[in-house]
Design an enzyme around this catalytic site. Sequence first.
Site, PDB file in Angstrom:
ATOM      1  N   ASP A 101       0.862  -1.188   0.000  1.00 18.88           N
ATOM      2  CA  ASP A 101       0.000   0.000   0.000  1.00 18.88           C
ATOM      3  C   ASP A 101       0.897   1.236   0.000  1.00 18.88           C
ATOM      4  O   ASP A 101       1.650   1.458   0.946  1.00 18.88           O
ATOM      5  CB  ASP A 101      -0.866  -0.050   1.278  1.00 18.88           C
ATOM      6  CG  ASP A 101      -2.183   0.667   1.129  1.00 18.88           C
ATOM      7  OD1 ASP A 101      -2.192   1.753   0.525  1.00 18.88           O
ATOM      8  OD2 ASP A 101      -3.199   0.151   1.647  1.00 18.88           O
ATOM      9  N   ASP A 203      -2.916   4.739  -2.202  1.00 17.90           N
ATOM     10  CA  ASP A 203      -3.846   5.432  -1.327  1.00 17.90           C
ATOM     11  C   ASP A 203      -4.171   6.837  -1.845  1.00 17.90           C
ATOM     12  O   ASP A 203      -3.255   7.612  -2.160  1.00 17.90           O
ATOM     13  CB  ASP A 203      -3.185   5.538   0.058  1.00 17.90           C
ATOM     14  CG  ASP A 203      -4.144   6.002   1.127  1.00 17.90           C
ATOM     15  OD1 ASP A 203      -5.143   5.311   1.357  1.00 17.90           O
ATOM     16  OD2 ASP A 203      -3.894   7.056   1.739  1.00 17.90           O
ATOM     17  N   GLU A 257      -6.654   3.852  -5.320  1.00 17.27           N
ATOM     18  CA  GLU A 257      -7.838   4.133  -4.533  1.00 17.27           C
ATOM     19  C   GLU A 257      -8.365   5.419  -5.147  1.00 17.27           C
ATOM     20  O   GLU A 257      -7.677   6.435  -5.155  1.00 17.27           O
ATOM     21  CB  GLU A 257      -7.518   4.343  -3.055  1.00 17.27           C
ATOM     22  CG  GLU A 257      -8.808   4.466  -2.253  1.00 17.27           C
ATOM     23  CD  GLU A 257      -8.640   5.177  -0.915  1.00 17.27           C
ATOM     24  OE1 GLU A 257      -9.467   4.950  -0.025  1.00 17.27           O
ATOM     25  OE2 GLU A 257      -7.704   5.972  -0.766  1.00 17.27           O
ATOM     26  N   HIS A 332     -10.899  -2.220   4.451  1.00 14.10           N
ATOM     27  CA  HIS A 332     -10.601  -1.730   5.807  1.00 14.10           C
ATOM     28  C   HIS A 332     -11.265  -0.389   6.112  1.00 14.10           C
ATOM     29  O   HIS A 332     -11.202   0.069   7.245  1.00 14.10           O
ATOM     30  CB  HIS A 332      -9.085  -1.609   5.964  1.00 14.10           C
ATOM     31  CG  HIS A 332      -8.527  -0.549   5.065  1.00 14.10           C
ATOM     32  ND1 HIS A 332      -8.520  -0.691   3.689  1.00 14.10           N
ATOM     33  CD2 HIS A 332      -8.026   0.675   5.320  1.00 14.10           C
ATOM     34  CE1 HIS A 332      -8.020   0.409   3.158  1.00 14.10           C
ATOM     35  NE2 HIS A 332      -7.715   1.255   4.117  1.00 14.10           N
ATOM     36  N   ASP A 333     -11.842   0.257   5.125  1.00 14.75           N
ATOM     37  CA  ASP A 333     -12.539   1.531   5.350  1.00 14.75           C
ATOM     38  C   ASP A 333     -14.043   1.351   5.483  1.00 14.75           C
ATOM     39  O   ASP A 333     -14.772   2.343   5.650  1.00 14.75           O
ATOM     40  CB  ASP A 333     -12.265   2.504   4.198  1.00 14.75           C
ATOM     41  CG  ASP A 333     -10.829   2.991   4.201  1.00 14.75           C
ATOM     42  OD1 ASP A 333     -10.214   3.034   5.281  1.00 14.75           O
ATOM     43  OD2 ASP A 333     -10.332   3.335   3.118  1.00 14.75           O
TER      44      ASP A 333
HETATM   45  O1  TEU Z   1      -8.917   6.357   2.480  1.00 16.21           O
HETATM   46  C1  TEU Z   1      -9.434   7.550   1.961  1.00 16.21           C
HETATM   47  C2  TEU Z   1     -10.908   7.430   2.108  1.00 16.21           C
HETATM   48  O2  TEU Z   1     -11.464   6.381   2.029  1.00 16.21           O
HETATM   49  C3  TEU Z   1     -11.761   8.531   2.350  1.00 16.21           C
HETATM   50  O3  TEU Z   1     -11.295   9.524   3.122  1.00 16.21           O
HETATM   51  C4  TEU Z   1     -12.262   9.007   1.046  1.00 16.21           C
HETATM   52  O4  TEU Z   1     -11.400   9.951   0.490  1.00 16.21           O
HETATM   53  C5  TEU Z   1     -13.632   9.579   1.215  1.00 16.21           C
HETATM   54  O5  TEU Z   1     -14.372   8.796   2.079  1.00 16.21           O
HETATM   55  C6  TEU Z   1     -14.342   9.608  -0.118  1.00 16.21           C
HETATM   56  O6  TEU Z   1     -15.709   9.592   0.057  1.00 16.21           O
HETATM   57  C7  TEU Z   1      -7.576   6.075   2.478  1.00 16.21           C
HETATM   58  C8  TEU Z   1      -7.326   4.820   3.277  1.00 16.21           C
HETATM   59  O7  TEU Z   1      -7.952   3.729   2.668  1.00 16.21           O
HETATM   60  C9  TEU Z   1      -7.780   5.037   4.684  1.00 16.21           C
HETATM   61  O8  TEU Z   1      -7.694   3.887   5.483  1.00 16.21           O
HETATM   62  C10 TEU Z   1      -6.941   6.144   5.265  1.00 16.21           C
HETATM   63  O9  TEU Z   1      -7.414   6.457   6.548  1.00 16.21           O
HETATM   64  C11 TEU Z   1      -6.960   7.394   4.397  1.00 16.21           C
HETATM   65  O10 TEU Z   1      -6.798   7.115   3.011  1.00 16.21           O
HETATM   66  C12 TEU Z   1      -5.817   8.285   4.772  1.00 16.21           C
HETATM   67  O11 TEU Z   1      -4.608   7.718   4.360  1.00 16.21           O
END
Ligand code: TEU
Length: 554
Positions: A101, A203, A257, A332-333
């Site tokens: 990642d 990410d 992502e 994980h989100d």
């Molecule tokens: O996630 C970013 C993310 O999922 C959200 O903030 C997204 O931009 C938003 O909900 C869009 O609707 C990534 C990682 O997957 C996450 O675990 C981290 O916490 C984040 O980036 C920061 O690195």
Amino acid sequence: MSETERKWWKEAVVYQIYPRSFRDSNGDGVGDLRGIIEKLDYIKSLGVDVVWLNPIFASPNDDNGYDVADYRAIMDEFGTMADFDELLEGMHARGIRLVLDLVANHSSDEHFWFQESRKSRDNPYRDYYHWWPAEQGPPPARWSFFDVEGSAWKYDAPTDAYYLHYFSVKQPDLNWENPKVRQEVHDLVKFWFDKGIDGFRMDVITFISKDLPFRELPAKYDGNFVQYYAEGPHLHEYLREFNREVLSKYDIMTVAEGPGTTTENVLDFVDEDRRELNMSYHFDISNLGHKDLAKKLMDPAGWDFREFKRIFARWDAVFREKGWGTVYLGNHDFPRMVSRWGNDAPEWREISSKLLTTFLLTMRGTIYYYFGDELAMTNIRFERIEDYRDIMTINLHKLIEAEGGDLAEFMESQKLIARDNGRTPFQWDASANAGFTSGTPWLAVNPNHTEINAAAQEDDPDSPLNYFRRMIRFRRENDALIYGQTEYFAIDDDAVFAYTRTLGDRKLLILLNFTDRETAADTGFDYEGAKYLFGNYDGFDGRLKPYQAAILEI
Ligand code: TEU
Ligand code: CA
């Protein structure tokens, strides 16, 4: 229609592991690399092709590794570089590829670059980050996902300036407009490719280019910061440069992502002729059913199944000729797949989880399957804010509290969608702490591990675990499920998802009943000569039982 060019990563099932929660080898309550090494044969037994690990780099863990303090070192809690080398070798020996990642939109504030950057305005690392001198007055508003006040600017006294952080105050945004920063990222990515890893998930890579000098949010974005962040002026220039200088030189896969990617702009990232990235994943599905996305409040009316189908169909259509899609229902989100999209009530949990597994593995695109979903693990649904460990939940709670908002409503919504629901430790067996750790787990183990666990499912041929294994095998044996084109039927039906996958003269029909009631399967097909091939019930009699998934050859 031209036949899709074949690539290993298009055929892959990617198994995502949240290392913190997979297996703790030394009893400190935190999952680690040696824990993954212990479980390599389990991973192999699933039949997956690629493992994606959430960040494993040195980090103070403000956001569980998404705040990197050293991109070339392993996080102390996770182990050593020697452990990493052994893990990579163990995966490759089993024919499994490893994807890491890359968190390069921002670093940790404890990274050497930031420590230097904040020292003085003429420090050589000053321009590694985005600074707004205080004498210019308050900076234009920027939304932060994890800030207790919602602001992405943090005042830093030593240099009398604000720095930009789209995420927490401990995650300052790197300045990609600075060629030195891009060179640093290229170098660190080469470091890992030269070690032999097989790709990177990137990410929030859509956020790297900032609209300098910072202006007020343009009116056309109508308050939608995610969209604005994802449309930085030099984004594609940086991705093409990245591809030219580094990515194109290795046989690896890349997946963005992609918050802010839409069906209109996604090919700008993944059309192979543009030479940027291989794949991207969007948020249209995970955003369903929200009443307030920024504050993570859910609509009590639930999510719209027909919209769910339309979104999948719409995205699928984009990649018919060019690029390649991704398919996922959890990571994980997000919460547990069966709790969010299936039905985790005891009588429906297993069958609806198998339905979702069938759905994922019959779609066109690379499959991203989240660890624990193969057991039909469920949301833990914490009652108290103290039970949560996730900075997103904790800080949103503070923000809503400070605004005098409805905390009870927030806590209810969190039971459904909080990220910690998907981060509770993997349930290996029925013992105390589910065989995850001999110590105190960093995040509570779901009490239902006494029933839902890998050991119990291992010997049960009908378990979700064994269904997942069979389903993977079935996909691999049926090329039509990988490269076949998709056509959707009965798109307005409010219970059934129906589509065909066609390759050459082979046509498979997939019928999925997303409800807990028996229903007709009015898809316009005559099932007379159809051959039942696979599913989560014993056969198919022309009607669909609750949560039935059936794959027919027609
Ligand atoms: O996630 C970013 C993310 O999922 C959200 O903030 C997204 O931009 C938003 O909900 C869009 O609707 C990534 C990682 O997957 C996450 O675990 C981290 O916490 C984040 O980036 C920061 O690195
Ligand atoms: Ca450990």
